[in-house]
Motif scaffolding. Structure first.
Motif, PDB file in Angstrom:
ATOM      1  N   ALA A  73     -14.875 -17.691 -49.529  1.00 35.65           N
ATOM      2  CA  ALA A  73     -13.688 -18.247 -50.187  1.00 35.65           C
ATOM      3  C   ALA A  73     -14.042 -18.744 -51.591  1.00 35.65           C
ATOM      4  O   ALA A  73     -13.257 -18.553 -52.527  1.00 35.65           O
ATOM      5  N   GLY A  78     -10.836 -19.093 -53.397  1.00 38.27           N
ATOM      6  CA  GLY A  78     -10.070 -19.639 -52.263  1.00 38.27           C
ATOM      7  C   GLY A  78      -9.142 -18.626 -51.617  1.00 38.27           C
ATOM      8  O   GLY A  78      -8.498 -18.934 -50.612  1.00 38.27           O
ATOM      9  N   VAL A  79      -9.051 -17.424 -52.195  1.00 41.77           N
ATOM     10  CA  VAL A  79      -8.164 -16.404 -51.611  1.00 41.77           C
ATOM     11  C   VAL A  79      -8.780 -15.926 -50.282  1.00 41.77           C
ATOM     12  O   VAL A  79      -9.901 -15.413 -50.260  1.00 41.77           O
ATOM     13  N   GLU A  88      -3.018  -0.913 -39.404  1.00 40.03           N
ATOM     14  CA  GLU A  88      -2.892  -0.947 -40.863  1.00 40.03           C
ATOM     15  C   GLU A  88      -3.673   0.201 -41.495  1.00 40.03           C
ATOM     16  O   GLU A  88      -3.227   0.811 -42.461  1.00 40.03           O
ATOM     17  N   THR A  93      -0.608   0.680 -44.810  1.00 38.20           N
ATOM     18  CA  THR A  93       0.274  -0.357 -45.374  1.00 38.20           C
ATOM     19  C   THR A  93      -0.456  -1.697 -45.462  1.00 38.20           C
ATOM     20  O   THR A  93      -0.137  -2.636 -44.747  1.00 38.20           O
ATOM     21  N   VAL A 118      -5.308 -12.242 -46.430  1.00 34.51           N
ATOM     22  CA  VAL A 118      -4.593 -12.826 -45.285  1.00 34.51           C
ATOM     23  C   VAL A 118      -3.102 -12.929 -45.609  1.00 34.51           C
ATOM     24  O   VAL A 118      -2.246 -12.619 -44.797  1.00 34.51           O
ATOM     25  N   ILE A 119      -2.825 -13.343 -46.842  1.00 33.02           N
ATOM     26  CA  ILE A 119      -1.416 -13.396 -47.281  1.00 33.02           C
ATOM     27  C   ILE A 119      -1.108 -12.059 -47.957  1.00 33.02           C
ATOM     28  O   ILE A 119      -1.754 -11.700 -48.937  1.00 33.02           O
ATOM     29  N   PRO A 120      -0.136 -11.317 -47.434  1.00 32.22           N
ATOM     30  CA  PRO A 120       0.135  -9.999 -48.040  1.00 32.22           C
ATOM     31  C   PRO A 120       0.879 -10.102 -49.364  1.00 32.22           C
ATOM     32  O   PRO A 120       1.496 -11.127 -49.657  1.00 32.22           O
ATOM     33  N   ASP A 125       5.160  -7.405 -47.540  1.00 29.93           N
ATOM     34  CA  ASP A 125       5.526  -8.605 -46.793  1.00 29.93           C
ATOM     35  C   ASP A 125       6.997  -8.563 -46.394  1.00 29.93           C
ATOM     36  O   ASP A 125       7.874  -8.418 -47.254  1.00 29.93           O
ATOM     37  N   GLU A 134       4.691 -18.975 -49.666  1.00 27.36           N
ATOM     38  CA  GLU A 134       3.288 -19.044 -49.257  1.00 27.36           C
ATOM     39  C   GLU A 134       2.366 -18.544 -50.372  1.00 27.36           C
ATOM     40  O   GLU A 134       1.283 -19.092 -50.578  1.00 27.36           O
ATOM     41  N   ARG A 135       2.807 -17.503 -51.079  1.00 27.17           N
ATOM     42  CA  ARG A 135       1.976 -16.983 -52.174  1.00 27.17           C
ATOM     43  C   ARG A 135       1.850 -17.999 -53.315  1.00 27.17           C
ATOM     44  O   ARG A 135       0.912 -17.962 -54.079  1.00 27.17           O
ATOM     45  N   SER A 138      -0.426 -21.381 -51.575  1.00 30.65           N
ATOM     46  CA  SER A 138      -1.801 -21.097 -51.147  1.00 30.65           C
ATOM     47  C   SER A 138      -2.506 -20.268 -52.219  1.00 30.65           C
ATOM     48  O   SER A 138      -1.844 -19.550 -52.969  1.00 30.65           O
ATOM     49  N   PRO A 139      -3.847 -20.346 -52.270  1.00 30.68           N
ATOM     50  CA  PRO A 139      -4.551 -19.492 -53.234  1.00 30.68           C
ATOM     51  C   PRO A 139      -4.269 -18.021 -52.928  1.00 30.68           C
ATOM     52  O   PRO A 139      -4.577 -17.553 -51.834  1.00 30.68           O
ATOM     53  N   TYR A 140      -3.640 -17.339 -53.852  1.00 30.97           N
ATOM     54  CA  TYR A 140      -3.322 -15.919 -53.657  1.00 30.97           C
ATOM     55  C   TYR A 140      -3.336 -15.190 -54.992  1.00 30.97           C
ATOM     56  O   TYR A 140      -2.870 -15.719 -56.001  1.00 30.97           O
ATOM     57  N   GLN A 141      -3.862 -14.007 -54.997  1.00 25.95           N
ATOM     58  CA  GLN A 141      -3.760 -13.107 -56.157  1.00 25.95           C
ATOM     59  C   GLN A 141      -4.020 -11.685 -55.678  1.00 25.95           C
ATOM     60  O   GLN A 141      -4.524 -11.479 -54.565  1.00 25.95           O
TER      61      GLN A 141
ATOM     62  N   GLN B 192       2.592  -5.453 -36.748  1.00 22.83           N
ATOM     63  CA  GLN B 192       2.675  -3.979 -36.700  1.00 22.83           C
ATOM     64  C   GLN B 192       2.195  -3.398 -35.375  1.00 22.83           C
ATOM     65  O   GLN B 192       2.274  -2.195 -35.165  1.00 22.83           O
ATOM     66  N   TYR B 223      -9.754 -25.664 -55.369  1.00 23.93           N
ATOM     67  CA  TYR B 223     -10.297 -24.544 -56.141  1.00 23.93           C
ATOM     68  C   TYR B 223      -9.852 -24.551 -57.611  1.00 23.93           C
ATOM     69  O   TYR B 223     -10.125 -23.611 -58.349  1.00 23.93           O
ATOM     70  N   TRP B 225      -6.742 -24.491 -59.102  1.00 23.60           N
ATOM     71  CA  TRP B 225      -5.672 -23.609 -59.569  1.00 23.60           C
ATOM     72  C   TRP B 225      -4.694 -24.407 -60.445  1.00 23.60           C
ATOM     73  O   TRP B 225      -4.683 -25.624 -60.423  1.00 23.60           O
TER      74      TRP B 225
END
Lengths: 304, 260
Positions: A73, A78-79, A88, A93, A118-120, A125, A134-135, A138-141, B192, B223, B225
């Motif tokens: 992480a 952190g993503v 999948e 997908t 983990v977060i699509p 999504d 959520e995106r 939470s840490p997401y990119q 799925q 982190y 951000w």
């Protein structure tokens, strides 16, 4: 009153754990200097058989695993990531994860295309507003072609995980590779690996990594590195190849490659050729061995 | 009418807070906070260089866990103890409806929980600041979302407390508060792999279930951000308001008919 006692007990437990971890962390310090501090196999066995070790063994391994996840992480800001499910994979997908530099960044693990976030992403999504929220929180990119953060921050965690579980080989190998990103600290990385080798004398990965660091361009100590590469090869040959893990198999192949390069740089072409021929018997597609034999073909009466 | 209601709710909330102070509940919070400082001081003795993210992450996790625990404990006994000690009778003998009692108790529990959160957060912030670690502006957004989350937990626990015993309420509330994210992740993972009918069912449950994990930005803070756009806390405020309303209405419908 009972509720209050329960509250205090729970909180005290959490805080004691925190204090314990921080205590260990502070003792080891973030900079890994000095020689090997590992203990002998006999000592390790005695420690492992102690009653307290039996009780805490599970906790020890879990702590190392937890810290391993944390390190991942850290270098990804952190993503959070996970493995791709069979469904999948079949449907395609999922959001692809890959390093921006094609996985060549020294010290970071390779992304082999079997991971996703983990977060699509919004395109994968079904959740609409829930997913958007959520995106954001939470840490997401987008992790396709991502770069890694400086792993300096994660170095103390490698120390913690190997203190917690001295048989956690990836902790030593990846930790050393991350230390060695700073080219002035290759000796420190080797010292860390030597400690790992003492705790895990049968590890192909650790032996190969030591040999690789000694033979690399920042040390160029070919005679010091060769015994470790030979050890990795001997360990690999002593095992049934079908029982090798993916990491062990990769280290086994790398040991042949680095042994060839090591001998080539040392000017010992005969040995290099022999190692390359042996390596190709096990790994017929190995580019390094193939190229070496192509560039330095065996000639009758020629030592080269 | 509204002013009168506000006076009643304010008085009931004040009563809940005073009762909590009399019971020395806040002492527990203060002791926990002091232990946190002690733990942080231990770290500081040996130096924290290189462990910044780890420390922030752990400190904020402790803040989250302790504040959830306090919120559940504060709100789970608000109604149950009034009933068991029979102090609910003189209260309801006044011109106070059962709905007013619920709202007053909710506000009291929320005020106490918010106070605990701020205390824990202050301790964590102070301890980290002592070692030169800053949390940035995003920390304020984190606190705001945690406050929304505590309001939700208080309302949910209060609702549970009019259906089940106090011990069961605490267990259920903690499970829901801590386990909602796990359920959400599991649904996302199996989405799925299940048949279309089960998929529709699971997605429906996912949407209906309260997502307390949306109110946790501690990882983004740890982190480093950037702060999130203003629409995020705004929309989450309305999301929280919706569920608080639902929980209090369900609690009222049950409590209205409950034999005391």
């Amino acid at each position: 009153m009972t509720e209050r006692l329960q509250t205090i007990a729970c909180a005290a437990g959490i805080l004691l754990a925190l204090a314990g971890v921080s205590g260990v962390a502070s003792h080891v310090g973030p900079i890994m200097e000095g020689g090997p501090t590992g203990i002998s196999m006999a000592e390790q066995e005695r420690v492992d058989k102690a009653a307290s070790a039996s009780l805490l063994g599970e906790f020890r391994s879990s702590t190392a695993d937890f810290l391993w996840i944390k390190v991942d992480a850290y270098v990804h800001g952190g993503v959070a990531m996970r493995g791709v499910t069979q469904q999948e994979k079949q449907s395609g997908t999922f959001d692809k994860v890959g390093s921006g530099d094609g996985g060549k960044e020294n010290g970071n693990r390779e992304h082999r295309g079997d991971e996703t976030t983990v977060i699509p992403s919004a395109s994968h999504d079904w959740r609409g507003w829930y997913g958007n929220i959520e995106r954001e929180v939470s840490p997401y990119q987008d992790m396709n072609h991502h770069t890694h953060k400086d792993p300096k921050e994660a170095l103390p965690l490698f120390r913690l995980m190997t203190v917690s579980n001295p048989h956690f080989i990836p902790g030593y190998v990846v930790g050393a590779a991350m230390i060695a990103r700073d080219h002035t600290k290759v000796d420190e990385a080797i010292a860390f690996l030597l400690e790992g080798a003492k705790n895990n004398p049968n590890s192909i990965e650790i032996a190969e990594e030591i040999g690789e660091l000694y033979s690399g361009r920042y040390k160029r100590q070919y005679e010091a590195g060769m015994p470790y590469l030979v050890k990795a090869i001997v360990l690999g040959r002593g095992r049934d190849r079908t029982t090798l893990t993916e990491d062990e198999d990769e280290a086994f192949e790398n040991a042949y490659r680095w042994a060839v390069l090591n001998r080539r740089e040392a000017g010992d072409f005969a040995i290099a050729r022999k190692v390359a021929q042996e390596g190709l018997k096990l790994y017929p597609e190995d580019v390094v061995c193939k190229e070496f034999l192509k560039e330095h073909p065996e000639q009758p009466g020629n030592a080269h | 009418m509204i002013a009168r209601k506000l006076t009643i709710w304010g008085a009931l909330a004040q009563g809940a807070i005073l009762e909590s102070i009399r019971r020395k509940d806040m002492y527990v919070a203060v002791i926990l906070a002091l232990v946190m400082i002690g733990a942080a001081a231990t770290i500081g003795t040996f130096g924290v260089h290189g462990l910044e993210i780890f420390l922030k992450d752990t400190a904020l996790n402790v803040v989250n866990l302790l504040s959830i625990l306090m919120a559940v404990l504060f709100s789970s006994r608000q109604i149950a103890e009034e009933v068991s000690r029979r102090t609910v009778y003189p209260l309801l003998a006044r011109p106070i409806g059962r709905g007013d009692l619920l709202i007053g108790k909710f506000l009291g529990a929320f005020a106490l929980s918010a106070l605990s959160l701020l205390l824990f957060a202050l301790v964590a912030w102070g301890a980290l600041a002592c070692y030169g670690l800053s949390l940035g502006v995003i920390f304020l957004q984190y606190l705001l979302l945690r406050l929304f989350s505590l309001a939700l937990i208080c309302a949910m626990t209060l609702m549970l407390s009019v259906f089940i015993t106090p011990s069961a309420t605490i267990t259920m509330a903690l499970l829901l508060a801590v386990g909602s994210q796990t359920f959400g992740r599991a649904v996302m993972l199996v989405d799925q792999t299940v048949s279309p009918n089960v998929q529709i069912l699971l997605r429906g449950v996912y949407v209906a279930l309260l997502h307390l994990d949306f109110f946790d930005m501690h990882e983004k803070v740890s982190y480093g951000w950037k702060p999130v756009p203003a629409w995020v806390p705004t929309e989450l405020f309305f999301y929280a308001l919706l569920y608080i309303g639902i929980f209090l209405i369900v609690a009222f419908l049950r409590f209205r008919r409950q034999a005391l």
